[in-house]
Motif scaffolding. Structure first.
Motif, PDB file in Angstrom:
ATOM      1  N   ALA A  91      -6.151   0.133   8.314  1.00 33.27           N
ATOM      2  CA  ALA A  91      -6.887   1.016   7.410  1.00 33.27           C
ATOM      3  C   ALA A  91      -6.556   2.461   7.725  1.00 33.27           C
ATOM      4  N   ALA A  95      -7.616   6.821   6.477  1.00 34.36           N
ATOM      5  CA  ALA A  95      -8.411   7.787   5.716  1.00 34.36           C
ATOM      6  C   ALA A  95      -7.991   9.182   6.142  1.00 34.36           C
ATOM      7  N   GLY A 107      -5.229  11.768   1.567  1.00 30.64           N
ATOM      8  CA  GLY A 107      -5.124  10.496   0.864  1.00 30.64           C
ATOM      9  C   GLY A 107      -6.473   9.817   0.718  1.00 30.64           C
ATOM     10  N   ARG A 108      -6.559   8.873  -0.197  1.00 30.60           N
ATOM     11  CA  ARG A 108      -7.805   8.113  -0.355  1.00 30.60           C
ATOM     12  C   ARG A 108      -7.887   7.061   0.744  1.00 30.60           C
ATOM     13  N   PRO A 109      -9.109   6.623   1.062  1.00 36.60           N
ATOM     14  CA  PRO A 109      -9.247   5.542   2.044  1.00 36.60           C
ATOM     15  C   PRO A 109      -8.453   4.315   1.603  1.00 36.60           C
ATOM     16  N   TYR A 110      -7.854   3.664   2.574  1.00 32.32           N
ATOM     17  CA  TYR A 110      -6.993   2.528   2.263  1.00 32.32           C
ATOM     18  C   TYR A 110      -7.230   1.440   3.283  1.00 32.32           C
ATOM     19  N   ILE A 111      -7.318   0.215   2.818  1.00 38.09           N
ATOM     20  CA  ILE A 111      -7.499  -0.954   3.695  1.00 38.09           C
ATOM     21  C   ILE A 111      -6.537  -2.029   3.213  1.00 38.09           C
ATOM     22  N   ILE A 112      -5.949  -2.713   4.170  1.00 34.68           N
ATOM     23  CA  ILE A 112      -4.997  -3.754   3.788  1.00 34.68           C
ATOM     24  C   ILE A 112      -5.707  -4.891   3.069  1.00 34.68           C
ATOM     25  N   GLU A 113      -4.958  -5.551   2.233  1.00 34.42           N
ATOM     26  CA  GLU A 113      -5.517  -6.573   1.342  1.00 34.42           C
ATOM     27  C   GLU A 113      -6.227  -7.691   2.098  1.00 34.42           C
ATOM     28  N   LYS A 156      -9.790  -6.335   3.158  1.00 34.29           N
ATOM     29  CA  LYS A 156     -10.512  -5.330   2.370  1.00 34.29           C
ATOM     30  C   LYS A 156     -11.850  -5.830   1.834  1.00 34.29           C
ATOM     31  N   SER A 166       1.496  10.875   5.909  1.00 29.25           N
ATOM     32  CA  SER A 166       0.712   9.678   5.633  1.00 29.25           C
ATOM     33  C   SER A 166       0.783   8.736   6.823  1.00 29.25           C
ATOM     34  N   VAL A 188      -0.334   5.381   6.221  1.00 30.76           N
ATOM     35  CA  VAL A 188      -0.391   4.049   5.622  1.00 30.76           C
ATOM     36  C   VAL A 188       0.890   3.277   5.931  1.00 30.76           C
TER      37      VAL A 188
END
Length: 123
Positions: free
Chosen positions: A49, A51, A55-61, A64, A103, A105
């Motif tokens: 994950a 933040a 960038g917007r918060p991101y979590i792996i699929e 999530k 980034s 990510v």
């Protein structure tokens, strides 16, 4: 320099929750992306994950629907709320950060690492 210190790990039963927190200090601001990784014995460290850093918060699929990431820029903290934990979530969890405007990510080698914290989920 940037220092990252994780807290909140420990032992929990399957189905339980834990909240990890990462406190960042030093030369870090909202321009630095921060993230969470985890590693189990014999496996590569896995990005989970991110933040911040614009960038917007991101979590792996794969997690999530159970994990949530949040950033408090005023406090320079990054939290990972983990719900409905499974034994497969057992790992050492690491906080990481990038230099400004990079980034994080999917990055395999962030610029900064915390020391890691153990999370153990019993069945």
């Amino acid at each position: 320099q940037v220092r990252l210190v994780e807290s909140g790990g420990g032992l929990v039963q399957a189905g339980g929750s834990l909240r990890l927190s990462c406190a960042a200090s030093g030369s870090i601001s909202s321009r630095n992306a921060m993230g969470w990784y985890r590693q189990t014995p014999g496996k590569e460290r896995e990005f989970i994950a991110a933040a911040g850093g614009g960038g917007r918060p991101y979590i792996i699929e794969s997690v999530k629907d159970r994990f949530a990431v949040s950033r408090d820029n005023a406090k320079n903290t990054l939290d990972l709320q983990m719900n409905t934990l499974k034994p497969a979530d057992t790992a050492i969890y690491y906080c990481a950060a990038m230099r400004p405007l990079f980034s994080i990510v999917g990055v395999t080698s962030p610029h900064y690492w915390g020391q890691g914290i153990q999370v153990t989920v019993s069945s």
